[in-house]
Design a protein around this motif. Structure first.
Motif, PDB file in Angstrom:
ATOM      1  N   ASP A  86       2.722   3.140  -0.226  1.00 45.81           N
ATOM      2  CA  ASP A  86       3.579   3.956   0.637  1.00 45.81           C
ATOM      3  C   ASP A  86       2.852   4.421   1.892  1.00 45.81           C
ATOM      4  O   ASP A  86       3.391   4.350   2.997  1.00 45.81           O
ATOM      5  CB  ASP A  86       4.123   5.166  -0.130  1.00 45.81           C
ATOM      6  N   ALA A  87       1.611   4.875   1.738  1.00 42.55           N
ATOM      7  CA  ALA A  87       0.843   5.349   2.897  1.00 42.55           C
ATOM      8  C   ALA A  87       0.520   4.198   3.846  1.00 42.55           C
ATOM      9  O   ALA A  87       0.632   4.335   5.066  1.00 42.55           O
ATOM     10  CB  ALA A  87      -0.436   6.034   2.435  1.00 42.55           C
ATOM     11  N   PHE A  88       0.139   3.050   3.291  1.00 44.42           N
ATOM     12  CA  PHE A  88      -0.173   1.884   4.121  1.00 44.42           C
ATOM     13  C   PHE A  88       1.069   1.436   4.902  1.00 44.42           C
ATOM     14  O   PHE A  88       1.002   1.214   6.113  1.00 44.42           O
ATOM     15  CB  PHE A  88      -0.697   0.734   3.259  1.00 44.42           C
ATOM     16  N   LEU A  89       2.191   1.305   4.214  1.00 47.35           N
ATOM     17  CA  LEU A  89       3.419   0.831   4.870  1.00 47.35           C
ATOM     18  C   LEU A  89       3.900   1.805   5.942  1.00 47.35           C
ATOM     19  O   LEU A  89       4.323   1.383   7.021  1.00 47.35           O
ATOM     20  CB  LEU A  89       4.512   0.574   3.836  1.00 47.35           C
ATOM     21  N   ALA A  90       3.818   3.079   5.673  1.00 46.85           N
ATOM     22  CA  ALA A  90       4.236   4.074   6.674  1.00 46.85           C
ATOM     23  C   ALA A  90       3.365   3.979   7.919  1.00 46.85           C
ATOM     24  O   ALA A  90       3.869   4.012   9.051  1.00 46.85           O
ATOM     25  CB  ALA A  90       4.178   5.478   6.078  1.00 46.85           C
ATOM     26  N   ALA A  91       2.071   3.847   7.734  1.00 48.18           N
ATOM     27  CA  ALA A  91       1.159   3.747   8.880  1.00 48.18           C
ATOM     28  C   ALA A  91       1.352   2.427   9.622  1.00 48.18           C
ATOM     29  O   ALA A  91       1.317   2.381  10.856  1.00 48.18           O
ATOM     30  CB  ALA A  91      -0.284   3.894   8.407  1.00 48.18           C
ATOM     31  N   ILE A 128      -6.277  -3.573  19.408  1.00 52.45           N
ATOM     32  CA  ILE A 128      -5.301  -3.256  18.354  1.00 52.45           C
ATOM     33  C   ILE A 128      -5.991  -3.273  16.998  1.00 52.45           C
ATOM     34  O   ILE A 128      -5.809  -2.366  16.182  1.00 52.45           O
ATOM     35  CB  ILE A 128      -4.127  -4.262  18.368  1.00 52.45           C
ATOM     36  N   TYR A 129      -6.793  -4.297  16.753  1.00 55.71           N
ATOM     37  CA  TYR A 129      -7.469  -4.443  15.468  1.00 55.71           C
ATOM     38  C   TYR A 129      -8.403  -3.270  15.187  1.00 55.71           C
ATOM     39  O   TYR A 129      -8.345  -2.662  14.117  1.00 55.71           O
ATOM     40  CB  TYR A 129      -8.245  -5.766  15.443  1.00 55.71           C
ATOM     41  N   ARG A 130      -9.213  -2.925  16.172  1.00 55.96           N
ATOM     42  CA  ARG A 130     -10.186  -1.839  15.976  1.00 55.96           C
ATOM     43  C   ARG A 130      -9.523  -0.468  15.899  1.00 55.96           C
ATOM     44  O   ARG A 130      -9.896   0.365  15.076  1.00 55.96           O
ATOM     45  CB  ARG A 130     -11.193  -1.837  17.116  1.00 55.96           C
ATOM     46  N   GLU A 131      -8.563  -0.226  16.796  1.00 58.04           N
ATOM     47  CA  GLU A 131      -7.994   1.117  16.914  1.00 58.04           C
ATOM     48  C   GLU A 131      -6.815   1.384  15.981  1.00 58.04           C
ATOM     49  O   GLU A 131      -6.565   2.544  15.644  1.00 58.04           O
ATOM     50  CB  GLU A 131      -7.559   1.370  18.362  1.00 58.04           C
ATOM     51  N   ARG A 132      -6.099   0.353  15.587  1.00 51.28           N
ATOM     52  CA  ARG A 132      -4.878   0.582  14.798  1.00 51.28           C
ATOM     53  C   ARG A 132      -4.911  -0.062  13.422  1.00 51.28           C
ATOM     54  O   ARG A 132      -4.491   0.549  12.446  1.00 51.28           O
ATOM     55  CB  ARG A 132      -3.662   0.102  15.572  1.00 51.28           C
ATOM     56  N   ILE A 133      -5.380  -1.289  13.343  1.00 47.50           N
ATOM     57  CA  ILE A 133      -5.357  -1.996  12.060  1.00 47.50           C
ATOM     58  C   ILE A 133      -6.432  -1.456  11.122  1.00 47.50           C
ATOM     59  O   ILE A 133      -6.158  -1.132   9.969  1.00 47.50           O
ATOM     60  CB  ILE A 133      -5.512  -3.518  12.267  1.00 47.50           C
ATOM     61  N   LEU A 134      -7.660  -1.352  11.605  1.00 47.46           N
ATOM     62  CA  LEU A 134      -8.748  -0.894  10.745  1.00 47.46           C
ATOM     63  C   LEU A 134      -8.587   0.561  10.313  1.00 47.46           C
ATOM     64  O   LEU A 134      -9.244   0.992   9.369  1.00 47.46           O
ATOM     65  CB  LEU A 134     -10.101  -1.091  11.435  1.00 47.46           C
ATOM     66  N   THR A 135      -7.717   1.307  10.993  1.00 53.05           N
ATOM     67  CA  THR A 135      -7.500   2.703  10.609  1.00 53.05           C
ATOM     68  C   THR A 135      -6.352   2.866   9.610  1.00 53.05           C
ATOM     69  O   THR A 135      -6.084   3.989   9.172  1.00 53.05           O
ATOM     70  CB  THR A 135      -7.214   3.568  11.855  1.00 53.05           C
ATOM     71  N   PRO A 160      -4.536   3.109   6.151  1.00 51.31           N
ATOM     72  CA  PRO A 160      -5.118   3.656   4.918  1.00 51.31           C
ATOM     73  C   PRO A 160      -5.162   2.667   3.750  1.00 51.31           C
ATOM     74  O   PRO A 160      -4.339   1.764   3.672  1.00 51.31           O
ATOM     75  CB  PRO A 160      -4.180   4.825   4.585  1.00 51.31           C
ATOM     76  N   HIS A 161      -6.119   2.872   2.886  1.00 56.00           N
ATOM     77  CA  HIS A 161      -6.238   2.207   1.584  1.00 56.00           C
ATOM     78  C   HIS A 161      -6.493   0.710   1.652  1.00 56.00           C
ATOM     79  O   HIS A 161      -6.112  -0.031   0.745  1.00 56.00           O
ATOM     80  CB  HIS A 161      -5.005   2.500   0.716  1.00 56.00           C
ATOM     81  N   ILE A 162      -7.157   0.238   2.702  1.00 58.57           N
ATOM     82  CA  ILE A 162      -7.462  -1.191   2.810  1.00 58.57           C
ATOM     83  C   ILE A 162      -8.712  -1.497   1.994  1.00 58.57           C
ATOM     84  O   ILE A 162      -9.754  -0.887   2.180  1.00 58.57           O
ATOM     85  CB  ILE A 162      -7.699  -1.603   4.283  1.00 58.57           C
ATOM     86  N   ALA A 163      -8.605  -2.471   1.098  1.00 63.12           N
ATOM     87  CA  ALA A 163      -9.773  -2.956   0.356  1.00 63.12           C
ATOM     88  C   ALA A 163     -10.302  -4.234   0.994  1.00 63.12           C
ATOM     89  O   ALA A 163     -11.514  -4.466   1.005  1.00 63.12           O
ATOM     90  CB  ALA A 163      -9.394  -3.214  -1.103  1.00 63.12           C
ATOM     91  N   ASP A 164      -9.400  -5.071   1.550  1.00 61.00           N
ATOM     92  CA  ASP A 164      -9.822  -6.322   2.160  1.00 61.00           C
ATOM     93  C   ASP A 164      -8.755  -6.778   3.163  1.00 61.00           C
ATOM     94  O   ASP A 164      -7.562  -6.505   2.978  1.00 61.00           O
ATOM     95  CB  ASP A 164     -10.015  -7.399   1.082  1.00 61.00           C
ATOM     96  N   ILE A 165      -9.203  -7.458   4.224  1.00 58.13           N
ATOM     97  CA  ILE A 165      -8.302  -8.013   5.240  1.00 58.13           C
ATOM     98  C   ILE A 165      -8.695  -9.462   5.481  1.00 58.13           C
ATOM     99  O   ILE A 165      -9.889  -9.777   5.573  1.00 58.13           O
ATOM    100  CB  ILE A 165      -8.418  -7.291   6.607  1.00 58.13           C
TER     101      ILE A 165
END
Length: 151
Positions: free
Chosen positions: A81-86, A120-127, A129-134
């Motif tokens: 839920d937190a990941f999808l909302a962000a 975008i990757y540094r400022e928005r994607i990497l921030t 929540p709850h990412i274990a792997d990309i």
């Protein structure tokens, strides 16, 4: 559920969603009033959800498309839920999909160029929540794209 007239109307509507009711009815071999009633019934049944403008983002100067596949830290109860909302809050995200399996989510991201994508990757994607792997998959070519159903 659909009869031949419904299918003809939907085929013609898919081919040219901007056509007038008279033209649609003519191409589907019916009258405008019957076509209008049938489309209203299909909307009420949830079969026809609407018509939309499809904008070619490449024509507007967006030249990079990346598919990002995420594995989330599922030890957190609100991870999805937190990941999808962000992710929904990132304007450059065109599509969000969730999966069962080793990949939990996929985002389709566009950017004007590689420098813009890096921001975008540094400022928005990497921030997010709850990412274990990309895993990032850079789109090279779209060989086929269909939106129409085989009715």
């Amino acid at each position: 559920m659909l009869d031949d007239l419904d299918r003809r109307l939907l085929r013609q509507l898919q081919a040219d969603p901007g056509q007038s009711m008279a033209a649609l009815a003519d191409r589907a071999a019916t009258t405008p009033s019957v076509a209008s009633r049938r489309l209203a019934r299909l909307r009420a049944a949830g079969v026809l959800r609407g018509t939309r403008a499809v904008i070619d983002w490449r024509a507007l100067g967006w030249s990079v498309e990346v598919s990002l596949r995420f594995t989330l830290d599922k030890t957190q109860p609100d991870a999805f839920d937190a990941f999808l909302a962000a992710a929904r809050a990132v304007p450059e995200v065109l599509e969000i999909q969730t999966f069962l399996g080793s990949v939990d989510a996929r985002l389709a991201v566009i950017a004007r160029d590689m420098a813009h994508y890096q921001r975008i990757y540094r400022e928005r994607i990497l921030t997010l929540p709850h990412i274990a792997d990309i895993e990032a998959l850079m789109h090279v070519a779209r060989l086929e794209e269909r939106e129409a159903l085989p009715l």
